[in-house]
Design an enzyme around this catalytic site. Structure first.
Site, PDB file in Angstrom:
ATOM      1  N   PRO A   1       0.814  -1.220   0.000  1.00  0.00           N
ATOM      2  CA  PRO A   1       0.000   0.000   0.000  1.00  0.00           C
ATOM      3  C   PRO A   1       0.850   1.275   0.000  1.00  0.00           C
ATOM      4  O   PRO A   1       0.346   2.359  -0.286  1.00  0.00           O
ATOM      5  CB  PRO A   1      -0.827  -0.104   1.283  1.00  0.00           C
TER       6      PRO A   1
ATOM      7  N   GLU B   1       1.992  -7.924   8.876  1.00  0.00           N
ATOM      8  CA  GLU B   1       1.948  -6.457   8.924  1.00  0.00           C
ATOM      9  C   GLU B   1       2.832  -5.843   7.844  1.00  0.00           C
ATOM     10  O   GLU B   1       2.806  -4.632   7.623  1.00  0.00           O
ATOM     11  CB  GLU B   1       2.376  -5.948  10.306  1.00  0.00           C
TER      12      GLU B   1
ATOM     13  N   ARG C   1      -1.594  -9.009 -20.928  1.00  0.00           N
ATOM     14  CA  ARG C   1      -2.503  -8.746 -22.054  1.00  0.00           C
ATOM     15  C   ARG C   1      -1.908  -7.764 -23.066  1.00  0.00           C
ATOM     16  O   ARG C   1      -2.395  -7.653 -24.178  1.00  0.00           O
ATOM     17  CB  ARG C   1      -3.877  -8.281 -21.574  1.00  0.00           C
TER      18      ARG C   1
ATOM     19  N   ASP D   1      -7.519   0.931 -25.595  1.00  0.00           N
ATOM     20  CA  ASP D   1      -7.942   0.834 -24.200  1.00  0.00           C
ATOM     21  C   ASP D   1      -8.218   2.189 -23.590  1.00  0.00           C
ATOM     22  O   ASP D   1      -7.623   3.186 -23.976  1.00  0.00           O
ATOM     23  CB  ASP D   1      -6.834   0.202 -23.342  1.00  0.00           C
TER      24      ASP D   1
HETATM   25  C1  4G4 Z   1       3.528  -5.098   2.081  1.00  0.00           C
HETATM   26  C2  4G4 Z   1       3.420  -4.378   3.246  1.00  0.00           C
HETATM   27  C3  4G4 Z   1      -0.685  -4.265  -1.502  1.00  0.00           C
HETATM   28  C4  4G4 Z   1       2.437  -5.877   1.658  1.00  0.00           C
HETATM   29  C5  4G4 Z   1       2.267  -4.454   4.011  1.00  0.00           C
HETATM   30  C6  4G4 Z   1      -0.409  -5.172  -0.487  1.00  0.00           C
HETATM   31  C7  4G4 Z   1      -2.616  -3.560  -0.322  1.00  0.00           C
HETATM   32  C8  4G4 Z   1      -1.789  -3.447  -1.420  1.00  0.00           C
HETATM   33  C9  4G4 Z   1       1.272  -5.978   2.411  1.00  0.00           C
HETATM   34  C10 4G4 Z   1       1.187  -5.238   3.595  1.00  0.00           C
HETATM   35  C11 4G4 Z   1      -1.277  -5.236   0.600  1.00  0.00           C
HETATM   36  C12 4G4 Z   1      -2.103  -2.447  -2.502  1.00  0.00           C
HETATM   37  C13 4G4 Z   1      -0.382  -6.497   5.006  1.00  0.00           C
HETATM   38  C14 4G4 Z   1      -0.563  -4.037   4.827  1.00  0.00           C
HETATM   39  C15 4G4 Z   1       0.138  -6.823   1.906  1.00  0.00           C
HETATM   40  N1  4G4 Z   1      -2.364  -4.436   0.648  1.00  0.00           N
HETATM   41  N2  4G4 Z   1      -2.945  -1.463  -2.225  1.00  0.00           N
HETATM   42  N3  4G4 Z   1      -1.083  -6.077   1.669  1.00  0.00           N
HETATM   43  N4  4G4 Z   1       0.041  -5.282   4.403  1.00  0.00           N
HETATM   44  O1  4G4 Z   1      -1.576  -2.549  -3.584  1.00  0.00           O
END
Ligand code: 4G4
Length: 249
Positions: A88, A115, A153, A168
């Site tokens: 994220p 986490e 794709r 697209d």
């Molecule tokens: C890395 C760090 C990607 C991966 C923390 C991964 C949302 C996305 C993760 C985490 C993800 C996105 C568990 C918070 C795995 N969540 N928005 N989760 N977490 O691309």
């Protein structure tokens, strides 16, 4: 292209890849998928891949050693191969990024869990961090599959219609125009006249106008960044005027 996915859920990822277009692309030799499990690189008897966070707090963190060893095995000594962490905290994934990634002959995609991953993984082997949107998921597997779908794709031979990727949404920074097929009338709703009549120049102008109007209404942020021609501005102004007129009593 070869794509390796580093995940503690290899069966789930393999099953998802053995599905629809991705499966066809692999069968056609357009792409080869590899799925690697960091657990196979854990050195202890119980194959532990997570540990408690330094400084305390809730949840677990992915240990660096099994993950980095797994990634390095996937790289097999290559340099220049993107190693993408799905997180994220990454850069927002876009069509432009999909087009960039489609140029490489090897990608390694790393799926985080718990986490998150130990910061030293980022510091040593990760080249790019990607987010598929501003929300938190339990793992990076679904984001990785989304990125793989968007990239594969685009590869030559992956889609039935080779030209379709050029049309697209986002290819020119605008949303796509509406699409219609038969019948000419459905539940009282008629196919727009320019499409039904089929004059190529009229069809082109109508589609461009709808593309502009849709982007104006739904994604003004995209329209602000698009490069519009004089004709584009005229088409949009005419569409907005027509919409305003039809709202009058
Ligand atoms: C890395 C760090 C990607 C991966 C923390 C991964 C949302 C996305 C993760 C985490 C993800 C996105 C568990 C918070 C795995 N969540 N928005 N989760 N977490 O691309």
């Amino acid at each position: 292209m070869r794509i390796d996915v580093v995940t503690i859920f290899p069966e789930a990822v393999r099953q998802s890849l053995d599905f629809s277009i991705m499966q066809r692309a692999e069968a056609a030799g357009v792409v080869e998928f590899g799925v690697q499990n960091p657990r196979d690189y854990a050195l202890d008897r119980h194959k532990v891949v997570d540990d408690t966070p330094y400084g305390g707090g809730a949840g677990m963190v992915m240990k660096p050693q099994p993950l980095v060893d797994c990634i390095e095995a996937a790289l097999a000594g290559e340099s220049g191969t993107p190693v993408l962490l799905m997180t994220p905290q990454g850069m927002p994934f876009t069509q432009q990024e999909a087009l960039r990634l489609a140029q490489f002959k090897h990608l390694v995609m790393v799926c985080g869990h718990y986490e998150g991953v130990d910061e030293r993984v980022r510091q040593t082997v990760i080249t790019d961090e990607i987010s598929v949107g501003d929300y938190v998921l339990t793992g990076g597997e679904l984001p990785a599959l989304m990125v793989i779908d968007a990239v594969v794709r685009l590869l030559p031979g992956a889609v039935g219609n080779e030209l379709s990727a050029a049309h697209d949404s986002f290819a020119d920074g605008l949303l796509e125009h509406p699409h219609y097929t038969r019948p000419r009338e459905f539940r009282g709703l008629r196919v727009p006249a320019p499409l039904a009549q089929g004059d190529h120049e009229e069809v082109r102008r109508w589609r461009r106008q709808m593309s502009l109007l849709r982007t104006y209404r739904r994604r003004p942020d995209l329209l602000a960044r698009a490069e519009l021609t004089g004709e584009d501005r005229e088409l949009l102004a005419a569409a907005l005027e027509a919409a305003r007129d039809s709202e009058k009593p």
